[in-house]
Motif scaffolding. Structure first.
Motif, short mmCIF file in Angstrom:
data_model
loop_
_atom_site.label_atom_id
_atom_site.label_comp_id
_atom_site.label_asym_id
_atom_site.label_seq_id
_atom_site.Cartn_x
_atom_site.Cartn_y
_atom_site.Cartn_z
N VAL A 114 1.20 5.33 -2.14
CA VAL A 114 1.66 5.95 -0.88
C VAL A 114 0.51 6.02 0.13
N LEU A 115 0.77 5.46 1.31
CA LEU A 115 -0.24 5.50 2.38
C LEU A 115 0.00 6.70 3.30
N GLY A 116 1.24 7.08 3.41
CA GLY A 116 1.57 8.21 4.28
C GLY A 116 3.08 8.40 4.36
N VAL A 117 3.46 9.52 4.94
CA VAL A 117 4.89 9.81 5.09
C VAL A 117 5.17 10.10 6.55
N GLY A 118 6.19 9.42 7.08
CA GLY A 118 6.56 9.64 8.49
C GLY A 118 7.90 10.33 8.59
N GLY A 119 8.41 10.39 9.78
CA GLY A 119 9.67 11.06 10.02
C GLY A 119 10.87 10.35 9.39
N PHE A 120 10.72 9.05 9.13
CA PHE A 120 11.88 8.30 8.64
C PHE A 120 11.69 7.74 7.25
N CYS A 122 8.75 6.86 3.69
CA CYS A 122 7.44 6.80 3.08
C CYS A 122 6.84 5.40 3.26
N VAL A 123 5.53 5.31 3.45
CA VAL A 123 4.87 4.01 3.62
C VAL A 123 3.97 3.74 2.41
N TYR A 124 4.14 2.56 1.82
CA TYR A 124 3.41 2.20 0.60
C TYR A 124 2.49 1.02 0.86
N ALA A 134 -0.18 -5.62 2.39
CA ALA A 134 0.57 -5.16 3.57
C ALA A 134 0.99 -3.71 3.36
N ALA A 135 1.66 -3.16 4.36
CA ALA A 135 2.21 -1.80 4.26
C ALA A 135 3.73 -1.92 4.32
N VAL A 136 4.40 -1.23 3.41
CA VAL A 136 5.87 -1.31 3.36
C VAL A 136 6.45 0.07 3.62
N LYS A 137 7.28 0.17 4.63
CA LYS A 137 7.95 1.46 4.89
C LYS A 137 9.34 1.43 4.28
N ARG A 138 9.60 2.40 3.44
CA ARG A 138 10.97 2.54 2.89
C ARG A 138 11.67 3.64 3.68
N ILE A 165 -1.63 -3.45 18.53
CA ILE A 165 -0.42 -2.86 17.94
C ILE A 165 -0.15 -3.54 16.61
N VAL A 166 0.10 -2.71 15.60
CA VAL A 166 0.29 -3.24 14.25
C VAL A 166 1.43 -4.27 14.28
N SER A 167 1.22 -5.40 13.56
CA SER A 167 2.24 -6.44 13.66
C SER A 167 3.26 -6.38 12.53
N VAL A 181 8.09 -4.27 6.68
CA VAL A 181 6.76 -4.65 6.16
C VAL A 181 5.83 -4.90 7.35
N TYR A 182 4.72 -4.19 7.35
CA TYR A 182 3.76 -4.28 8.45
C TYR A 182 2.43 -4.84 7.96
N GLU A 183 1.66 -5.27 8.91
CA GLU A 183 0.25 -5.57 8.68
C GLU A 183 -0.39 -4.26 8.20
N LEU A 184 -1.30 -4.34 7.26
CA LEU A 184 -1.93 -3.11 6.75
C LEU A 184 -3.06 -2.67 7.68
N MET A 185 -3.04 -1.40 8.04
CA MET A 185 -4.18 -0.85 8.80
C MET A 185 -5.14 -0.30 7.75
N VAL A 186 -6.20 -1.03 7.52
CA VAL A 186 -7.08 -0.66 6.41
C VAL A 186 -7.72 0.72 6.59
N GLY A 188 -6.20 3.22 8.06
CA GLY A 188 -5.15 4.19 8.32
C GLY A 188 -4.78 4.19 9.80
N SER A 189 -3.86 5.07 10.15
CA SER A 189 -3.42 5.10 11.55
C SER A 189 -4.43 5.87 12.41
N LEU A 190 -4.30 5.72 13.70
CA LEU A 190 -5.16 6.44 14.63
C LEU A 190 -4.94 7.95 14.46
N GLU A 191 -3.68 8.32 14.22
CA GLU A 191 -3.39 9.74 14.04
C GLU A 191 -4.13 10.30 12.82
N THR A 192 -4.14 9.48 11.73
CA THR A 192 -4.86 9.93 10.53
C THR A 192 -6.34 10.09 10.83
N GLN A 193 -6.86 9.13 11.60
CA GLN A 193 -8.29 9.19 11.95
C GLN A 193 -8.62 10.45 12.75
N1 LIG Z 1 0.66 -0.41 8.73
C1 LIG Z 1 0.13 0.66 8.14
N2 LIG Z 1 -1.03 0.57 7.49
C2 LIG Z 1 -1.59 1.66 6.90
N3 LIG Z 1 -1.02 2.88 6.90
C3 LIG Z 1 0.15 3.03 7.54
C4 LIG Z 1 0.80 1.94 8.19
N4 LIG Z 1 1.95 2.37 8.74
C5 LIG Z 1 2.01 3.67 8.45
N5 LIG Z 1 0.95 4.08 7.73
C6 LIG Z 1 0.69 5.44 7.22
O1 LIG Z 1 1.93 6.05 6.94
C7 LIG Z 1 2.12 7.21 7.75
C8 LIG Z 1 3.56 7.29 8.17
O2 LIG Z 1 3.82 6.26 9.07
P1 LIG Z 1 5.19 6.13 9.85
O3 LIG Z 1 5.14 4.94 10.70
O4 LIG Z 1 6.32 6.24 8.87
O5 LIG Z 1 5.30 7.47 10.65
P2 LIG Z 1 4.57 7.99 11.91
O6 LIG Z 1 4.46 6.91 12.92
O7 LIG Z 1 3.30 8.66 11.46
O8 LIG Z 1 5.60 9.10 12.38
P3 LIG Z 1 7.10 8.96 12.82
O9 LIG Z 1 7.87 8.28 11.74
O10 LIG Z 1 7.53 10.36 12.98
O11 LIG Z 1 7.09 8.15 14.08
C9 LIG Z 1 1.15 7.04 8.91
O12 LIG Z 1 0.75 8.27 9.40
C10 LIG Z 1 0.00 6.29 8.28
O13 LIG Z 1 -0.87 7.17 7.65
#
Ligand SMILES: Nc1ncnc2c1ncn2[C@@H]1O[C@H](COP(=O)(O)OP(=O)(O)OP(=O)(O)O)[C@@H](O)[C@H]1O
Length: 217
Positions: A114-120, A122-124, A134-138, A165-167, A181-186, A188-193
């Motif tokens: 798990v890389l993170g959890v968003g509003g919609f 989990c991202v793996y 890569a990064a996979v959002k389920r 912008i992540v591709s 499936v996204y390009e992996l941000m090695v 993490g996201s800007l928000e995480t940073q």
């Molecule tokens: N391409 C990626 N590479 C690495 N980590 C990622 C990637 N995409 C998402 N993440 C991680 O997963 C978390 C959740 O991402 P996600 O896009 O689901 O939600 P979000 O953009 O943070 O919020 P919301 O879904 O509310 O817009 C991110 O905060 C980030 O830490």
């Protein structure tokens, strides 16, 4: 008598001059009206061209919401029939990925990936065969908002291709589940940073300035 001839000649001359004057005035009016009509036609054509270009350049959502919604809804059952290959949509080519490959690459969506959890959903992190990472959002699978989010994100990321912008790598539809499936941000996201555990301590002012400029670009 000669005086009456003179008078008649004078009257004829005045009449001829008046006719000439009248004709000139009519010509001038005709030229002015024709010019105004010409300018109006040119302006109308110009306006039509600008309106057409704006209409064509506008995002689909602004054109005809009803017809795009219908297209989107119609797209899903078509995509469901495939499992892999590439789907050609009106905006380009997106990889349709097999569920089995996503499952294998994420270790069956294991917690450790798990890389993170968003509003919609989990991202793996996904390690594909051949070393591709890569990064996979389920996305959650309940409710229409998830379906809409899935379609919106695919639609947007297909259109926006920018180095900052992540591709988009691909997507997968498996039963009720939707994956992006996204390009992996090695790093993490800007928000995480900025708001993650480090609270931005790893970012120097020089890097912050660079991020701000890149974001503006
Ligand atoms: N391409 C990626 N590479 C690495 N980590 C990622 C990637 N995409 C998402 N993440 C991680 O997963 C978390 C959740 O991402 P996600 O896009 O689901 O939600 P979000 O953009 O943070 O919020 P919301 O879904 O509310 O817009 C991110 O905060 C980030 O830490």
């Amino acid at each position: 008598p000669p005086s009456s001839i003179c008078l008649r000649v004078a009257v004829l001359t005045v009449e001829a001059e008046e006719t000439h004057h009248h004709l000139r005035r009519q010509i001038i009016i005709a030229v002015v009206l024709a010019s105004i009509a010409g300018v109006m036609i040119v302006l109308a054509v110009l306006f039509a061209c600008i309106a057409w270009r704006r209409y064509r350049g506008a995002p689909d959502d602004f054109k005809d919401t009803q017809s795009t919604d219908t297209q989107r809804i119609a797209l899903v059952p078509i995509l469901n029939r495939f499992n892999s290959f590439k789907a050609t949509t009106k905006k380009g080519l997106v990889a349709m990925m097999e569920y089995a490959s996503l499952e294998a690459a994420t270790g069956n969506f294991s917690e450790s990936n798990v890389l993170g959890v968003g509003g919609f959903g989990c991202v793996y992190k996904a390690n594909f065969d051949g070393g591709f990472v890569a990064a996979v959002k389920r996305l959650g699978c309940e409710g229409q908002e998830y379906e809409k989010e899935f379609e919106n994100e695919l639609d947007l990321l297909q259109r926006i291709q920018h180095s900052n912008i992540v591709s988009l790598v691909g997507f997968c539809i498996h039963q009720e589940n939707r994956f992006i499936v996204y390009e992996l941000m090695v790093n993490g996201s800007l928000e995480t940073q900025l708001h993650g555990p480090s609270h931005g301590s790893a970012l120097s002012w020089h890097i912050r300035m660079k991020i701000a400029l890149d974001t503006a670009r």
